[in-house]
Design an enzyme around this catalytic site. Structure first.
Site, short mmCIF file in Angstrom:
data_model
loop_
_atom_site.label_atom_id
_atom_site.label_comp_id
_atom_site.label_asym_id
_atom_site.label_seq_id
_atom_site.Cartn_x
_atom_site.Cartn_y
_atom_site.Cartn_z
N HIS A 127 -3.75 9.55 -2.97
CA HIS A 127 -2.28 9.59 -3.34
C HIS A 127 -2.03 9.36 -4.71
O HIS A 127 -2.85 8.89 -5.34
CB HIS A 127 -1.68 8.51 -2.35
CG HIS A 127 -0.25 8.41 -2.35
ND1 HIS A 127 0.70 7.94 -3.35
CD2 HIS A 127 0.63 8.64 -1.36
CE1 HIS A 127 1.90 8.22 -3.01
NE2 HIS A 127 2.06 8.63 -1.71
N ASP A 204 -7.13 1.30 -1.14
CA ASP A 204 -5.77 1.36 -1.27
C ASP A 204 -5.55 1.52 0.51
O ASP A 204 -6.01 2.39 1.19
CB ASP A 204 -5.24 3.03 -1.68
CG ASP A 204 -4.00 3.24 -1.13
OD1 ASP A 204 -3.25 2.71 -0.40
OD2 ASP A 204 -3.30 4.34 -1.81
N GLN A 207 -2.45 3.63 4.43
CA GLN A 207 -2.55 4.06 5.72
C GLN A 207 -3.61 3.39 6.74
O GLN A 207 -3.81 3.92 7.59
CB GLN A 207 -3.00 5.59 5.43
CG GLN A 207 -1.93 6.51 4.74
CD GLN A 207 -0.73 6.54 5.45
OE1 GLN A 207 -0.25 6.46 6.53
NE2 GLN A 207 0.54 6.76 4.74
N LYS A 230 5.15 0.34 6.07
CA LYS A 230 4.32 1.25 6.95
C LYS A 230 3.56 0.49 8.10
O LYS A 230 3.00 1.07 8.92
CB LYS A 230 3.19 1.90 6.20
CG LYS A 230 3.72 2.98 5.10
CD LYS A 230 2.95 3.93 4.36
CE LYS A 230 3.09 4.43 3.09
NZ LYS A 230 3.72 5.65 3.03
N CYS A 368 2.25 13.79 -1.87
CA CYS A 368 1.91 12.97 -3.08
C CYS A 368 0.59 13.30 -3.22
O CYS A 368 -0.11 12.09 -3.81
CB CYS A 368 2.53 11.64 -3.14
SG CYS A 368 4.10 11.41 -3.02
#
Ligand code: PMP
Length: 410
Positions: A127, A204, A207, A230, A368
């Site tokens: 991203h 990261d 997700q 999220k 993104c």
């Protein structure tokens, strides 16, 4: 074999008030969960109660309301520590979201510790939040940015990664799950390889935190981050986990109140982590809301979440592939519950717009991840991303609407 956990999706849906609304005259089919998730009433009501009855600033007050607000924030930090299985509350830093967490590491860790010629490795599926801060740091400090390529299925090429790792590799910053492809990366293996080469690793987790049980100690990452919005919590709040040794060595990110030990005009000393990285009044109601979201996920359990989302992914993949001309971008063996798709003759934005008119919320764009779109030679994709509150009936509605759209664009 263990019995599959029972999951009553209709009961769970009742927790999410927005899901019983309509959009454009149709029942809302919300399939944009990778962008942000909907909020259960438990989170909404907890924040509402705090703002109506318990609001005060934290840390400084000597009166009851402030002491209670401080305690609620401390409790939320402990809940997040447990959620990630970190070893100490002080390794949990509240930030605005994954973007701010990565910027914090780039500023506090990267700017302080990396030297001209040092190397940072990212991947082709990052991203922008996990590309641009490193790129800017490389420009500022004369560092080298290297990129792990992805294969046609959207999986990382670990053989090339092995070759990219060298004596000057200081940091590897990799997404756990791709927001554009759904690929689940083998982060444990990546971390082992990076550590073997003497590099630190930032994961990261924007997700992955919503979909799977994360154990930062087992993973052995140096940093891990995610966004509250999220994982069914509020916007404006997120988390950076960092190993204590790094947090102690790093510079603060922002300067001001709450992050100091003592201040004089001659010299200021800083508080210990996590406060060293939390200058100013934090997002108090949001921190408390995040704690509630963590409780909510814990009550449902990741075994049930995983099973429901895997069923949805398998079913939706099968249904969508029956539509003539539809191509899925991202066919990794290990995927989380999202599907990016394209048609040769239909722009993803047009597809997204038509689906919106049928009450279906999907995302269309580059997600993104512009370098990744270039890798797959598409300008954009349409992305349906599923949460545990979605149903097979909603997948049917999506598939029927996509088919209808292809007929409209003939
Ligand atoms: N990384 C990934 C993989 C993401 O999907 C996102 C959000 N789309 C981010 C980072 C940034 O998250 P936020 O905008 O909440 O800071």
């Amino acid at each position: 074999m263990m019995a599959a956990p029972f999951f009553d999706v209709q009961k769970v849906r009742k927790d999410f008030p927005i899901l019983s609304q309509t959009m454009s005259g149709h029942p809302l089919v919300y399939l944009d969960n990778a962008a942000t998730t909907q909020k259960p009433r438990q989170v909404i009501e907890r924040m509402d109660h705090f703002l109506r009855h318990e609001n005060a600033n934290i840390h400084r007050g000597v009166y009851r309301l402030s002491e209670d607000a401080t305690r609620f924030c401390d409790q939320a930090r402990s809940k997040v520590r447990e959620f990630l299985n970190a070893s100490k509350d002080s390794e949990i830093i509240f930030v605005r979201g994954a973007t701010e967490a990565i910027n914090l590491v780039a500023a506090g860790f990267g700017r302080k510790l990396l030297k001209n010629g040092d190397e940072i490795i990212i991947s082709a599926m990052e991203h922008h939040a996990n590309i641009v801060p490193w790129q800017a740091l490389c420009q500022e400090k004369g560092l080298v940015l290297r990129v792990i390529p992805v294969n046609d299925r959207g999986e990382l090429d670990l053989e090339t990664f092995e070759k990219l790792l060298g004596p000057r590799t200081y940091l590897v910053a990799i997404t756990h799950v791709s927001n554009a492809l759904g690929t689940v990366n083998p982060v444990k293996e990546i971390i082992k390889m990076a550590h073997h080469a003497g590099a630190c690793v930032l994961i990261d987790g924007a997700q992955s935190a919503p979909h799977q049980k994360v154990d930062v100690q087992e993973m052995d990452c140096d940093f891990y981050c995610f966004s509250g919005h999220k994982i069914y919590g509020p916007t404006g709040i997120g988390v950076l986990y960092g190993k204590e040794k790094h947090l102690l060595a790093m510079d603060p990110y922002q300067y001001g109140g709450d992050m100091i030990e003592t201040v004089s005009f001659e010299k200021t000393t800083y508080a210990l982590p996590p406060h060293k990285f939390e200058a100013g009044t934090p997002a108090i109601a949001e921190i408390i809301g995040l704690g509630e979201a963590v409780d909510y996920l814990k009550a449902i359990g990741f075994a049930a979440i995983h099973q429901q989302e895997k069923e949805l992914l398998d079913y939706a993949t099968k249904k969508l592939l029956q539509i003539p001309g539809l191509k899925i971008i991202g066919t990794a063996a290990e995927k989380e519950s999202l599907i990016s798709f394209v048609f040769d003759q239909i722009h993803p934005h047009d597809m997204g717009t038509v689906l919106g008119e049928f009450g279906i919320a999907v995302r269309a764009g580059h997600h993104c991840a512009m370098p990744l779109m270039k890798r797959f030679q598409v300008p954009a994709t349409t992305r349906a991303s599923f949460a545990f509150y979605n149903t097979k009936v909603e997948v049917d509605v999506l598939a029927a609407a996509v088919l209808r759209a292809t007929e409209l664009f003939k």
